[in-house]
Design an enzyme around this catalytic site. Structure first.
Site, mmCIF file in Angstrom:
data_model
loop_
_atom_site.group_PDB
_atom_site.id
_atom_site.type_symbol
_atom_site.label_atom_id
_atom_site.label_comp_id
_atom_site.label_asym_id
_atom_site.label_seq_id
_atom_site.Cartn_x
_atom_site.Cartn_y
_atom_site.Cartn_z
ATOM 1 N N ALA A 65 -0.115 45.152 76.950
ATOM 2 C CA ALA A 65 -0.100 45.502 78.362
ATOM 3 C C ALA A 65 -1.530 45.400 78.880
ATOM 4 O O ALA A 65 -2.485 45.467 78.107
ATOM 5 C CB ALA A 65 0.431 46.915 78.542
ATOM 6 N N GLY A 108 2.099 45.884 73.730
ATOM 7 C CA GLY A 108 3.278 45.614 74.557
ATOM 8 C C GLY A 108 3.828 44.210 74.339
ATOM 9 O O GLY A 108 5.028 43.976 74.547
ATOM 10 N N GLU A 111 5.976 44.572 71.378
ATOM 11 C CA GLU A 111 7.169 45.339 71.788
ATOM 12 C C GLU A 111 8.129 44.461 72.589
ATOM 13 O O GLU A 111 9.348 44.568 72.450
ATOM 14 C CB GLU A 111 6.736 46.555 72.606
ATOM 15 C CG GLU A 111 6.011 47.586 71.738
ATOM 16 C CD GLU A 111 5.378 48.710 72.538
ATOM 17 O OE1 GLU A 111 4.645 48.412 73.510
ATOM 18 O OE2 GLU A 111 5.618 49.881 72.213
ATOM 19 N N GLU A 131 -2.572 50.013 69.563
ATOM 20 C CA GLU A 131 -2.812 51.028 70.590
ATOM 21 C C GLU A 131 -3.687 52.176 70.091
ATOM 22 O O GLU A 131 -4.384 52.822 70.873
ATOM 23 C CB GLU A 131 -1.472 51.604 71.099
ATOM 24 C CG GLU A 131 -0.657 50.651 71.962
ATOM 25 C CD GLU A 131 0.277 49.743 71.166
ATOM 26 O OE1 GLU A 131 0.090 49.588 69.945
ATOM 27 O OE2 GLU A 131 1.195 49.177 71.782
HETATM 28 N N1 DAK Z 1 -5.468 43.809 78.730
HETATM 29 C C1 DAK Z 1 -6.331 43.277 79.614
HETATM 30 N N2 DAK Z 1 -7.138 42.244 79.311
HETATM 31 C C2 DAK Z 1 -7.089 41.734 78.079
HETATM 32 C C3 DAK Z 1 -6.218 42.255 77.079
HETATM 33 C C4 DAK Z 1 -5.369 43.340 77.451
HETATM 34 N N3 DAK Z 1 -4.466 43.873 76.616
HETATM 35 N N4 DAK Z 1 -6.411 41.548 75.944
HETATM 36 C C5 DAK Z 1 -7.345 40.628 76.211
HETATM 37 N N5 DAK Z 1 -7.763 40.732 77.493
HETATM 38 C C6 DAK Z 1 -8.775 39.916 78.178
HETATM 39 C C7 DAK Z 1 -10.180 40.333 77.768
HETATM 40 O O1 DAK Z 1 -10.598 41.447 78.527
HETATM 41 C C8 DAK Z 1 -10.941 39.079 78.119
HETATM 42 O O2 DAK Z 1 -11.147 39.038 79.511
HETATM 43 P P1 DAK Z 1 -12.633 38.821 80.147
HETATM 44 O O3 DAK Z 1 -13.452 39.899 79.569
HETATM 45 O O4 DAK Z 1 -13.015 37.454 79.669
HETATM 46 O O5 DAK Z 1 -12.422 38.931 81.627
HETATM 47 C C9 DAK Z 1 -9.968 37.964 77.768
HETATM 48 O O6 DAK Z 1 -8.672 38.562 77.763
HETATM 49 C C10 DAK Z 1 -10.208 37.364 76.395
HETATM 50 O O7 DAK Z 1 -10.230 38.420 75.447
HETATM 51 P P2 DAK Z 1 -11.405 38.602 74.369
HETATM 52 O O8 DAK Z 1 -12.699 38.106 74.905
HETATM 53 O O9 DAK Z 1 -11.344 40.005 73.891
HETATM 54 O O10 DAK Z 1 -10.898 37.584 73.230
HETATM 55 P P3 DAK Z 1 -11.101 37.695 71.657
HETATM 56 O O11 DAK Z 1 -10.591 36.405 71.106
HETATM 57 O O12 DAK Z 1 -12.508 38.115 71.326
HETATM 58 O O13 DAK Z 1 -10.148 38.895 71.179
HETATM 59 C C11 DAK Z 1 -8.095 40.156 71.095
HETATM 60 C C12 DAK Z 1 -8.785 38.773 71.318
HETATM 61 C C13 DAK Z 1 -6.589 39.986 71.410
HETATM 62 C C14 DAK Z 1 -8.251 40.569 69.627
HETATM 63 C C15 DAK Z 1 -8.759 41.212 72.024
HETATM 64 O O14 DAK Z 1 -8.788 40.703 73.356
HETATM 65 C C16 DAK Z 1 -8.037 42.499 72.024
HETATM 66 O O15 DAK Z 1 -8.207 43.335 71.099
HETATM 67 N N6 DAK Z 1 -7.244 42.789 73.089
HETATM 68 C C17 DAK Z 1 -6.569 44.049 73.279
HETATM 69 C C18 DAK Z 1 -5.370 44.178 72.348
HETATM 70 C C19 DAK Z 1 -4.693 45.508 72.534
HETATM 71 O O16 DAK Z 1 -5.305 46.593 72.348
HETATM 72 N N7 DAK Z 1 -3.402 45.529 72.936
HETATM 73 C C20 DAK Z 1 -2.658 46.721 73.200
HETATM 74 C C21 DAK Z 1 -2.792 47.083 74.675
HETATM 75 S S1 DAK Z 1 -2.008 48.657 75.065
HETATM 76 C C22 DAK Z 1 4.075 51.531 78.796
HETATM 77 C C23 DAK Z 1 4.487 51.250 77.513
HETATM 78 C C24 DAK Z 1 3.726 50.425 76.689
HETATM 79 C C25 DAK Z 1 2.509 49.927 77.136
HETATM 80 C C26 DAK Z 1 2.109 50.198 78.413
HETATM 81 C C27 DAK Z 1 2.882 51.008 79.242
HETATM 82 N N8 DAK Z 1 4.845 52.412 79.616
HETATM 83 C C28 DAK Z 1 5.930 53.152 79.047
HETATM 84 C C29 DAK Z 1 4.587 52.553 81.010
HETATM 85 C C30 DAK Z 1 1.739 49.069 76.251
HETATM 86 C C31 DAK Z 1 0.434 49.270 75.988
HETATM 87 C C32 DAK Z 1 -0.384 48.247 75.327
HETATM 88 O O17 DAK Z 1 0.046 47.168 75.020
#
Ligand code: DAK
Length: 257
Positions: A65, A108, A111, A131
Site C-alpha cells: 500500500a 498489500g 495480500e 509491515e
Molecule cells: N509506498 C509508497 N512508495 C513506495 C512504496 C510504497 N509501499 N514502495 C516503493 N515506493 C517508492 C519509493 O518511495 C521510491 O519513490 P521515490 O523516492 O523515487 O519518489 C520508488 O518507489 C522506488 O523505490 P526505492 O527507491 O525504495 O526502490 P528500491 O529498489 O531501492 O527498493 C523496495 C525497493 C520494494 C525494497 C522498497 O521500495 C521498499 O521497501 N518499499 C516498501 C515496501 C513495504 O514496506 N511494503 C508494505 C507497505 S504497508 C489497510 C490494510 C493493509 C494495508 C493498508 C491499509 N487497511 C485495512 C485500510 C497495507 C499496508 C502495506 O502494504
C-alpha cells in the site's frame, strides 16, 4: 471508462488489469485499488470475459500500500479508508482472477495477490509482508491468508521478521501455482487464463465458489454445499452439452447456460 492508474485490455476472453505506477513500484494508492476493482467488476459482468488477470510490471507487482498516503493517518482515517472494502468486493467476483506476479510482491501487494484465486509467478518474484519494518502488521488479510497458505511456522517468520520468499520457495510452500520464466510470465498467465476462459462458464463459477467455501465452512457443511452446487449443474444446458459431446466423441460447445 478511462483509468489513470491502470491499463486494461481483453484478449481471448481474458480481461487483463495492469497496474501502471511504475515509478512508485506500483504502490497501491486508494485510486489505483478503486480502479482495479471497478475494472474487475466490469469484466465480471461482461459475458465476453471468462477469466481475469491482474499484473504489475516485471520489476514490481506491487510494493505494498502507498506508505506516503497513510503515513500521517489516524486510526479513524484508517477505519474510514475504503481500501479494505475493495478487498471484500474482490472476494465477491464470480469469475476466476489470476495474479501474474513478477518482482516485488510486498505488503498489500502480497495480500492482493493472495486474495486472487491463483498466482502465476515469474522467477524473479519476491513475496513478503514487511509491515513490521513500519511498526505495523498486515491489515488486509496477510496474517490470515498467508498462514492458511504456508502454515504457521513460516507465516510467523514472514510477518514477525520480514522473511521474504523467492518464487521457488513460494511454489514449494503452496503460495503460488507455478513459476515461469520472467520474460514470458505475463504471456504464460494469459495463456493459462485463456484455457480457463474457454471452459464451461457456469461450472467454472461454481467450482471457484465451492473451493473458496473451504475457508468458511466445516467439512460436513462444505461437502453438502458442494453436492448442491453439483446437482444444480444438471439444470444447465452446458452439462447436457458436455456429456453429449463426450458420448459422441466431439468437442463441447459451451454456452454458459
Ligand atoms: N509506498 C509508497 N512508495 C513506495 C512504496 C510504497 N509501499 N514502495 C516503493 N515506493 C517508492 C519509493 O518511495 C521510491 O519513490 P521515490 O523516492 O523515487 O519518489 C520508488 O518507489 C522506488 O523505490 P526505492 O527507491 O525504495 O526502490 P528500491 O529498489 O531501492 O527498493 C523496495 C525497493 C520494494 C525494497 C522498497 O521500495 C521498499 O521497501 N518499499 C516498501 C515496501 C513495504 O514496506 N511494503 C508494505 C507497505 S504497508 C489497510 C490494510 C493493509 C494495508 C493498508 C491499509 N487497511 C485495512 C485500510 C497495507 C499496508 C502495506 O502494504
Amino acid at each position: 471508462m478511462t483509468y489513470e492508474y491502470i491499463l486494461i485490455q481483453t484478449e481471448q476472453k481474458v480481461g487483463l488489469v495492469q497496474f501502471n505506477r511504475p515509478r512508485a513500484l506500483n504502490a497501491l494508492n486508494r485510486e489505483m485499488v478503486s480502479e482495479t476493482v471497478a475494472a474487475l467488476e466490469s469484466f465480471d459482468r461482461d459475458p465476453g470475459v471468462g477469466c481475469m488477470v491482474i499484473t504489475g510490471s516485471e520489476r514490481a507487482f506491487a510494493a505494498g500500500a502507498d506508505i506516503k498516503q497513510m503515513a500521517q493517518a489516524t486510526p479513524v482515517d484508517m477505519l474510514d479508508n475504503p481500501f479494505i472494502d475493495y478487498w471484500d468486493r474482490l472476494r465477491r467476483l464470480n469469475k476466476p482472477v489470476i495474479a501474474a506476479v513478477s518482482g516485488f510482491c510486498l505488503g498489500g501487494g502480497c495480500e492482493l495477490a493472495m486474495a486472487c484465486d491463483m498466482i502465476i509467478a515469474s522467477e524473479s518474484a519476491q513475496f513478503g509482508q514487511p509491515e513490521i519494518n513500519l511498526g505495523v502488521i498486515p491489515g488486509a488479510g496477510g496474517t490470515q491468508r498467508l498462514t492458511r497458505a504456508v502454515g504457521k511456522a513460516l507465516a510467523m517468520e514472514m510477518v514477525l521478521n520480514d522473511r521474504r520468499l523467492s518464487a521457488d520457495e513460494a511454489a514449494r510452500f503452496g503460495l503460488v501455482n507455478r513459476v515461469v520464466p520472467t520474460e514470458s510470465y505475463l504471456a504464460e498467465a494469459m495463456k493459462f487464463a485463456a484455457q480457463i476462459a474457454a471452459r464451461a462458464p457456469v461450472a467454472i463459477r461454481l467450482a471457484k465458489e465451492a473451493i473458496n467455501a473451504v475457508y468458511e465452512m466445516p467439512l460436513q457443511a462444505g461437502l453438502a454445499y458442494e453436492r448442491r452446487l453439483f446437482y444444480m449443474l444438471f439444470a444447465t444446458e452446458d452439462q447436457k452439452e458436455g456429456m453429449d459431446a463426450f458420448v459422441n466423441k466431439r468437442p463441447a460447445n459451451w454456452q454458459g447456460k
